[in-house]
Design a protein around this motif. Structure first.
Motif, PDB file in Angstrom:
ATOM      1  N   ALA A   1     116.654  83.268  51.873  1.00 21.38           N
ATOM      2  CA  ALA A   1     117.665  83.380  50.946  1.00 21.38           C
ATOM      3  C   ALA A   1     117.075  82.554  49.640  1.00 21.38           C
ATOM      4  O   ALA A   1     116.542  81.441  49.624  1.00 21.38           O
ATOM      5  N   LYS A   2     117.550  83.072  48.516  1.00 21.10           N
ATOM      6  CA  LYS A   2     116.780  82.667  47.251  1.00 21.10           C
ATOM      7  C   LYS A   2     117.594  81.346  47.092  1.00 21.10           C
ATOM      8  O   LYS A   2     117.198  80.048  46.755  1.00 21.10           O
TER       9      LYS A   2
ATOM     10  N   PRO B   1     120.041  79.299  49.447  1.00 18.01           N
ATOM     11  CA  PRO B   1     120.688  79.280  50.841  1.00 18.01           C
ATOM     12  C   PRO B   1     121.964  78.667  51.020  1.00 18.01           C
ATOM     13  O   PRO B   1     122.942  79.169  51.634  1.00 18.01           O
TER      14      PRO B   1
ATOM     15  N   TYR C   1     124.294  81.243  49.728  1.00 19.47           N
ATOM     16  CA  TYR C   1     124.537  82.519  50.797  1.00 19.47           C
ATOM     17  C   TYR C   1     125.245  81.865  51.887  1.00 19.47           C
ATOM     18  O   TYR C   1     126.109  82.629  52.419  1.00 19.47           O
TER      19      TYR C   1
ATOM     20  N   LYS D   1     128.980  82.066  51.324  1.00 10.86           N
ATOM     21  CA  LYS D   1     129.511  83.477  51.006  1.00 10.86           C
ATOM     22  C   LYS D   1     129.492  83.840  52.425  1.00 10.86           C
ATOM     23  O   LYS D   1     130.646  84.572  52.684  1.00 10.86           O
ATOM     24  N   ARG D   2     128.646  83.833  53.201  1.00  4.72           N
ATOM     25  CA  ARG D   2     128.762  84.302  54.400  1.00  4.72           C
ATOM     26  C   ARG D   2     129.227  83.647  55.796  1.00  4.72           C
ATOM     27  O   ARG D   2     129.539  84.190  56.831  1.00  4.72           O
TER      28      ARG D   2
ATOM     29  N   LYS E   1     117.894  82.313  58.813  1.00  2.83           N
ATOM     30  CA  LYS E   1     117.271  81.995  57.359  1.00  2.83           C
ATOM     31  C   LYS E   1     118.284  81.021  56.500  1.00  2.83           C
ATOM     32  O   LYS E   1     117.671  80.566  55.397  1.00  2.83           O
ATOM     33  N   VAL E   2     119.279  80.492  57.092  1.00  2.00           N
ATOM     34  CA  VAL E   2     120.342  79.427  56.574  1.00  2.00           C
ATOM     35  C   VAL E   2     120.566  78.351  57.310  1.00  2.00           C
ATOM     36  O   VAL E   2     121.561  77.791  57.130  1.00  2.00           O
TER      37      VAL E   2
ATOM     38  N   ASP F   1     120.266  86.873  60.505  1.00  2.00           N
ATOM     39  CA  ASP F   1     121.763  86.546  59.816  1.00  2.00           C
ATOM     40  C   ASP F   1     122.623  87.048  61.117  1.00  2.00           C
ATOM     41  O   ASP F   1     122.516  87.909  61.616  1.00  2.00           O
TER      42      ASP F   1
END
Length: 453
Positions: A235-236, A238, A241, A244-245, A372-373, A440
């Motif tokens: 993630a550009k 993190p 992101y 948001k998610r 990824k995060v 994700d």
């Protein structure tokens, strides 16, 4: 196809038991050093800082300010969680662990050199506050990375156990902090302790930090992050992101862990202050009680972590939180009995409840987030719980006692934290069989709460 191959390779990397022992040992030693440094401050706050850095204030007010300085690190921990989480998700887990450990060590050593209020006046508590903030910043990045080093390497059927191994760094670090203070306090007069003796445990932390850095230089990056890197799935931003998610998982995960921080801080900081200042128990006796409880947790935490691999994370955590709530009043009844034996019983029972709660919680929180995060998600969620629970508990308990004169007010506070944790925990689904390599995953919130799109 390449993604499937990468996942298979990541799974194969977890089959090496020798590697797991090495990685878990490195994580435990590193987190032990970090928590030693952190709780050394908590012990000093309860026993000496109010007289060294806030000597001109009323006893209760000085203690509250001392504990508020203790709490300030929790604000910094949240900043550290975001900062280290960003780079941990972008650059990897290992490098962040080394940086966080060195930062913590430098701040703790410097605390041992800070002049007291009598020497430099108001600059003394301000310097103490600054170094405490740096400690918090470092721990905000340390814990999440250490958990991921073990959980992301572990086989699926042992993630709870290996995640709990990181958690025993808390009682070991606390035990070492109390041993250090006990040795110093037992061999020095009160005057010598306040003059220079309290500095010794802080200065000795440099040795532990050096050992931790040496061991961590020899561990490998996790399979899950390697997969993120090889698939180009980073993630550009993190944190952006993540919010948001996964914002619901972050909030619910933090509140679900609220009781953990409140209970442990009650045992190692507030309880020590209450036992010495209000009930007249000796400092040394209360330190022995805390050390006994920490030894018990050293055994109980991995037991409950392993049990969570068999029956699930939520049932064990849920049982621990319920036990904390049910023991809130009996804990103080036993303390107020005047019997030193009953104080040991009170601490032992509450520490067992805490261990059931705390053992599986690291793995549970890690499994809430995609790889990824995951560093950001795990760190921010856990540090949120510290901000909500651990940070204010010492100051609140002192304030409640000053206002009511009744220990029952603290018991109600502990029960309230437990109720909030149970509600949040109910709204999160079981994670035991989740895919740790999923890039994700937002399917971690109970159907009664709609997951983030």
């Amino acid at each position: 196809m390449s993604h499937d191959v990468t996942q298979t390779s990541a799974a194969d990397a977890r089959l090496d038991r020798k590697k797991m022992r090495k990685i878990s040992t490195a994580s435990v030693i590193g987190t032990t050093v970090e928590w030693y440094d952190l709780f050394l401050f908590g012990t000093a706050s309860a026993l000496v800082f109010n007289r060294i850095f806030f000597p001109e204030l009323d006893g209760a007010i000085g203690t509250i300010l001392s504990f508020l300085t203790f709490a300030s690190a929790y604000l910094a921990r949240m900043v550290g969680a975001i900062l280290f989480g960003h780079f941990g998700d972008r650059l990897g887990r290992k490098s962040m662990l080394l940086i966080s450990l060195m930062t913590m060590g430098a701040a703790t050593f410097a605390i041992g050199l800070v002049p007291d209020y009598a020497t430099i006046g108001i600059a003394a508590p301000l310097l103490l506050l600054l170094l405490r903030l740096i400690q918090g910043l470092a721990l905000g990045g340390e814990w999440g990375g250490a958990v991921l080093m073990t959980v992301e390497h572990a086989p699926e059927n042992r993630r709870g156990f290996f995640g709990s191994m990181v958690q025993i760094g808390v009682p070991i670090g606390t035990l070492l902090a109390n041993v250090a203070f006990l040795i110093v306090a037992s061999n020095l007069s009160d005057e010598a302790l306040l003059s220079w003796g309290w500095r010794v445990p802080f200065l000795l932390s440099a040795v532990l930090v050096a050992v931790g850095i040496y061991i961590r230089l020899n561990i490998e990056e996790t399979p899950s992050f390697k997969m993120v890197r090889e698939t180009g799935a980073k993630a550009k931003m993190p944190f952006a992101y993540l919010m948001k998610r996964y914002w619901k998982q972050v909030i619910l995960g933090g509140v679900a862990t609220l009781s953990t921080g409140s209970t442990f801080t009650l045992l190692v900081a507030s309880g020590v202050n209450y036992g010495t200042a209000e009930l007249g128990y000796s400092k040394n006796m209360m330190l022995w009680v805390v050390m006994f409880a920490c030894l018990l947790a050293f055994v109980a935490i991995p037991f409950f972590g392993r049990l969570s691999d068999r029956v699930g994370r939520k049932p064990i955590i849920f049982a621990g939180v319920v036990a904390e709530a049910l023991l809130a009043f009996p804990f103080f009844w036993l303390l107020n009995s005047g019997s030193e034996l009953m104080v040991f019983v009170a601490y032992g029972l509450m520490m067992l409840a805490f261990s059931a709660n705390y053992g599986p919680i690291a793995t549970f929180l890690a499994e809430l987030f995609g790889s990824k995060v995951r560093y950001s998600g795990l760190s921010v969620s856990y540090m949120l719980s510290g901000l909500l629970g651990s940070a204010a508990t010492p100051a609140i308990t002192v304030a409640l006692l000053a206002a009511t004169g009744q220990s029952s007010s603290i018991a109600w506070y502990i029960m309230g934290a437990a109720v909030l944790s149970l509600i949040a925990l109910y709204l999160l689904t079981e994670t035991r069989h989740g895919d740790i390599d999923a890039l994700d995953n937002t399917d971690t919130v109970k159907s009664s709460v709609k997951a983030a799109p």
